[in-house]
Design a protein around this motif. Structure first.
Motif, mmCIF file in Angstrom:
data_model
loop_
_atom_site.group_PDB
_atom_site.id
_atom_site.type_symbol
_atom_site.label_atom_id
_atom_site.label_comp_id
_atom_site.label_asym_id
_atom_site.label_seq_id
_atom_site.Cartn_x
_atom_site.Cartn_y
_atom_site.Cartn_z
ATOM 1 N N THR A 104 0.825 -1.207 0.000
ATOM 2 C CA THR A 104 0.000 0.000 0.000
ATOM 3 C C THR A 104 0.857 1.253 0.000
ATOM 4 O OG1 THR A 104 -1.788 1.173 1.172
ATOM 5 C CG2 THR A 104 -0.200 -0.021 2.526
ATOM 6 N N SER A 146 -5.790 4.902 -1.531
ATOM 7 C CA SER A 146 -6.298 3.814 -2.375
ATOM 8 C C SER A 146 -5.280 3.304 -3.384
ATOM 9 C CB SER A 146 -7.548 4.283 -3.128
ATOM 10 O OG SER A 146 -7.266 5.428 -3.915
ATOM 11 N N ARG A 148 -2.791 0.921 -4.172
ATOM 12 C CA ARG A 148 -2.373 -0.340 -3.577
ATOM 13 C C ARG A 148 -2.177 -1.435 -4.616
ATOM 14 N NH1 ARG A 148 -6.957 -0.200 1.201
ATOM 15 N NH2 ARG A 148 -6.057 1.543 2.385
ATOM 16 N N TYR A 150 -2.449 -5.550 -4.844
ATOM 17 C CA TYR A 150 -3.019 -6.711 -4.155
ATOM 18 C C TYR A 150 -2.694 -7.990 -4.914
ATOM 19 C CZ TYR A 150 -6.289 -3.527 -1.682
ATOM 20 O OH TYR A 150 -6.855 -2.533 -0.928
ATOM 21 N N GLN A 170 -11.842 2.003 1.762
ATOM 22 C CA GLN A 170 -10.402 1.760 1.751
ATOM 23 C C GLN A 170 -9.905 1.353 3.135
ATOM 24 O OE1 GLN A 170 -9.066 1.510 -0.964
ATOM 25 N NE2 GLN A 170 -10.115 2.838 -2.412
ATOM 26 N N ILE A 174 -8.073 -2.449 4.274
ATOM 27 C CA ILE A 174 -6.764 -2.656 4.882
ATOM 28 C C ILE A 174 -6.893 -3.223 6.293
ATOM 29 C CG2 ILE A 174 -6.303 -0.427 5.997
ATOM 30 C CD1 ILE A 174 -3.932 -2.242 3.583
ATOM 31 N N GLU A 186 4.458 -1.341 2.974
ATOM 32 C CA GLU A 186 4.173 0.037 2.590
ATOM 33 C C GLU A 186 5.271 0.602 1.696
ATOM 34 O OE1 GLU A 186 1.534 2.118 5.984
ATOM 35 O OE2 GLU A 186 3.633 1.827 6.552
#
Length: 220
Positions: A104, A146, A148, A150, A170, A174, A186
């Motif tokens: 993220t 937002s 990110r 995945y 959002q 998370i 991160e």
């Protein structure tokens, strides 16, 4: 790289197999016309337009785009360049180095930041994140962003688990990823406010956020 990535904006690198999926909810700003022009240049197999007739909510937009994603990983990002594509290599590098299920972008660590917001907007965003960290302890510094990456299977599971809509979505994504034990990393980013149009964050969104915070506190 064997994994295929799906992007919602054009990447700045060429050594990754990717496709771009644009979900547009009937916006009047000409988004679909621009996408169709890009399809003529790069091909409809590389740039996919998956339009919907009207605005149906952020969570359902994610689910709609996910149906058409063929990659093993999906990157979610705003297409107005508030999320700059230059950060995408950092997201992918972080995932490859750590094996994370979620990477993220964060505005609130060294190297991250916000450009173009007034003081009130900065305080509102920072305050929202401090409240969430205090009460929900998700283990990440930026819950309302937002941008990110995945793992596709994880994104599908999280979408199916979430009930929130709008600004709270959002955060719920998370928080639930953290509660489910998914590995989260991160990457610092600078968020740049859109040049055209305006973000709608007012009293109703703040009330919605506080309700969502209480809901997650009681249910996760």
């Amino acid at each position: 790289m064997e994994n295929k990535f799906d992007f919602c904006s054009f990447p700045v690198f060429r050594d990754v197999d990717f496709e771009i999926i644009v979900v547009d909810d009937g916006s009047p700003d000409g988004t679909q016309d621009i996408v169709k022009q890009l399809q003529q240049v790069y091909g409809e197999d590389r740039i996919l337009l998956r339009a919907r007739p009207k605005k149906l909510g952020l969570g359902t937009a994610y689910a709609h785009g996910l149906k058409h994603a063929s990659g093993n990983f999906v990157v979610i990002m705003d297409a107005d360049l508030s999320h700059h594509p230059k950060y995408l290599p950092s997201f992918i590098k972080k995932q490859m180095e750590t094996g994370a299920s979620v990477v993220t972008g964060t505005r609130y660590v060294q190297g991250g930041g916000v450009h173009g917001w007034n003081l009130m907007r900065k305080l509102t965003s920072r305050g929202a994140n401090v409240l969430a960290q205090t009460f929900l302890w998700p283990g990440v510094s930026d819950l309302t962003g937002s941008f990110r990456l995945y793992r596709k299977s994880v994104l599908e599971d999280l979408i199916n688990s979430c009930v929130s809509k709008g600004y709270v979505f959002q955060m719920e994504m998370i928080v639930r990823a953290s509660r489910k034990g998914h590995h989260i990393e991160e990457v610092p980013i600078t968020f740049v406010d859109r040049v055209y149009g305006s973000s709608k964050l007012g009293g109703s969104e703040i009330v919605e956020y506080l309700k969502g915070l209480v809901y997650l506190l009681l249910t996760t």
